[in-house]
Scaffold this active site. Structure first.
Site, short mmCIF file in Angstrom:
data_model
loop_
_atom_site.label_atom_id
_atom_site.label_comp_id
_atom_site.label_asym_id
_atom_site.label_seq_id
_atom_site.Cartn_x
_atom_site.Cartn_y
_atom_site.Cartn_z
N SER A 35 0.85 -1.19 0.00
CA SER A 35 0.00 0.00 0.00
C SER A 35 0.89 1.24 0.00
O SER A 35 1.87 1.31 0.75
CB SER A 35 -0.90 -0.01 1.25
OG SER A 35 -1.69 1.15 1.28
N SER A 37 2.80 2.13 -2.44
CA SER A 37 3.99 1.97 -3.29
C SER A 37 3.83 2.74 -4.60
O SER A 37 4.82 3.13 -5.23
CB SER A 37 4.26 0.49 -3.58
OG SER A 37 3.15 -0.12 -4.22
N SER A 107 -2.47 -7.51 -3.86
CA SER A 107 -2.34 -8.94 -4.19
C SER A 107 -1.08 -9.54 -3.57
O SER A 107 -0.14 -9.89 -4.30
CB SER A 107 -2.41 -9.16 -5.71
OG SER A 107 -1.62 -8.25 -6.44
N1 LIG Z 1 7.65 7.02 -8.72
C1 LIG Z 1 6.43 7.06 -8.17
N2 LIG Z 1 5.41 6.34 -8.71
C2 LIG Z 1 4.19 6.36 -8.14
N3 LIG Z 1 3.85 7.07 -7.04
C3 LIG Z 1 4.82 7.80 -6.47
C4 LIG Z 1 6.13 7.83 -7.00
N4 LIG Z 1 6.88 8.62 -6.22
C5 LIG Z 1 6.06 9.08 -5.25
N5 LIG Z 1 4.82 8.60 -5.38
C6 LIG Z 1 3.70 8.91 -4.48
O1 LIG Z 1 3.38 7.73 -3.75
C7 LIG Z 1 2.00 7.66 -3.46
C8 LIG Z 1 1.45 6.35 -4.01
O2 LIG Z 1 0.08 6.22 -3.71
P1 LIG Z 1 -0.88 5.24 -4.46
O3 LIG Z 1 -2.26 5.52 -3.96
O4 LIG Z 1 -0.63 5.27 -5.92
O5 LIG Z 1 -0.37 3.82 -3.89
P2 LIG Z 1 -1.03 2.38 -4.08
O6 LIG Z 1 0.11 1.46 -4.33
O7 LIG Z 1 -2.12 2.42 -5.09
O8 LIG Z 1 -1.61 2.07 -2.63
P3 LIG Z 1 -2.92 1.22 -2.18
O9 LIG Z 1 -2.52 -0.23 -2.24
O10 LIG Z 1 -3.17 1.65 -0.78
O11 LIG Z 1 -4.05 1.55 -3.11
C9 LIG Z 1 1.35 8.86 -4.13
O12 LIG Z 1 1.19 9.86 -3.15
C10 LIG Z 1 2.39 9.26 -5.19
O13 LIG Z 1 2.35 10.64 -5.49
#
Ligand SMILES: Nc1ncnc2c1ncn2[C@@H]1O[C@H](COP(=O)(O)OP(=O)(O)OP(=O)(O)O)[C@@H](O)[C@H]1O
Ligand SMILES: [Mg+2]
Length: 199
Positions: A35, A37, A107
């Site tokens: 989460s 990431s 996952s």
């Molecule tokens: N290289 C990068 N790629 C993606 N997101 C990044 C990057 N660097 C920083 N971030 C930041 O990291 C956060 C990632 O949040 P995101 O909601 O996309 O995570 P997620 O993996 O979908 O989490 P979840 O499993 O809780 O849904 C965002 O705030 C984004 O701006």
């Protein structure tokens, strides 16, 4: 399968016909990782890049799907498995429809991801490991969930009180604590080009 008296009905427009008409292949780009990431952020960015080039795309996102289709599921191991299984089946339908689909789901279990890979034809499951240090994810904490998990308000939180099994052989790895969003997105699109999913 519970029903016995069912017979597959093949339509006249096959997956191959759709792909030819659309001018690109279809597949699911399966983003797995902790989460915070960056799975959803990268999926949204990559989808926009492709869609504006005229490619048929769709996004399936963990939280969004739990508002509807999977609202009956929680976060036990069995429910996580069923969550992934249903998304795998939905992905299969979207692939049949000729669509490049992004699936952003933590996952955490390798066997569940493997189940989806096996459900699809060769080359249709593109596993993307969205790799990021737990400490960095926790620092970002975009939804405030790590804070709640540390307080004990959320049980079975991946990385804190529940396991995450890293992919052993993902098609693509993006490291979001060292690569910016643009680099992560470009790496995925480059893979699609090099492997002739898109031209
Ligand atoms: N290289 C990068 N790629 C993606 N997101 C990044 C990057 N660097 C920083 N971030 C930041 O990291 C956060 C990632 O949040 P995101 O909601 O996309 O995570 P997620 O993996 O979908 O989490 P979840 O499993 O809780 O849904 C965002 O705030 C984004 O701006
Ligand atoms: Mg997300």
């Amino acid at each position: 399968m519970k029903s016995k008296n069912i017979v597959w009905h093949t339509g006249k427009i096959s997956k191959a016909i759709r792909q030819r008409a659309y001018g690109h292949k279809s597949a699911v780009i399966w983003l797995t990782g902790l989460s915070g990431s960056g799975k959803s952020t990268i999926a949204a960015e990559a989808e926009e890049r492709l869609f504006t080039q005229g490619i048929n795309t769709y996004r399936l996102d963990g939280d969004n799907i739990r508002f509807g289709l999977n609202q009956d599921l929680g976060f036990s191991q069995a429910d996580r498995k069923e969550n992934v299984r249903r998304i795998g089946e939905v992905s299969k339908l979207l692939i049949d429809a000729g669509i490049i689909t992004f699936a952003s789901f933590i996952s955490p279990y390798a066997a569940d991801r493997e189940m989806v890979r096996n459900l699809l034809d060769d080359g249709e499951f593109i596993e993307v490991y969205v790799k990021c240090d737990l400490a960095e994810c926790e620092k970002r904490d975009p939804k405030g969930l790590y804070k709640k998990a540390r307080n004990g308000e959320i049980k079975a939180f991946t990385g804190i009180s529940d396991p995450y099994e890293e992919p052993e052989n993902p098609e693509i790895t993006v490291e979001t604590d060292t690569m910016d969003l643009e680099e992560c997105t470009e790496k995925i699109i480059q893979y699609l080009r090099e492997n002739h999913y898109i031209s």
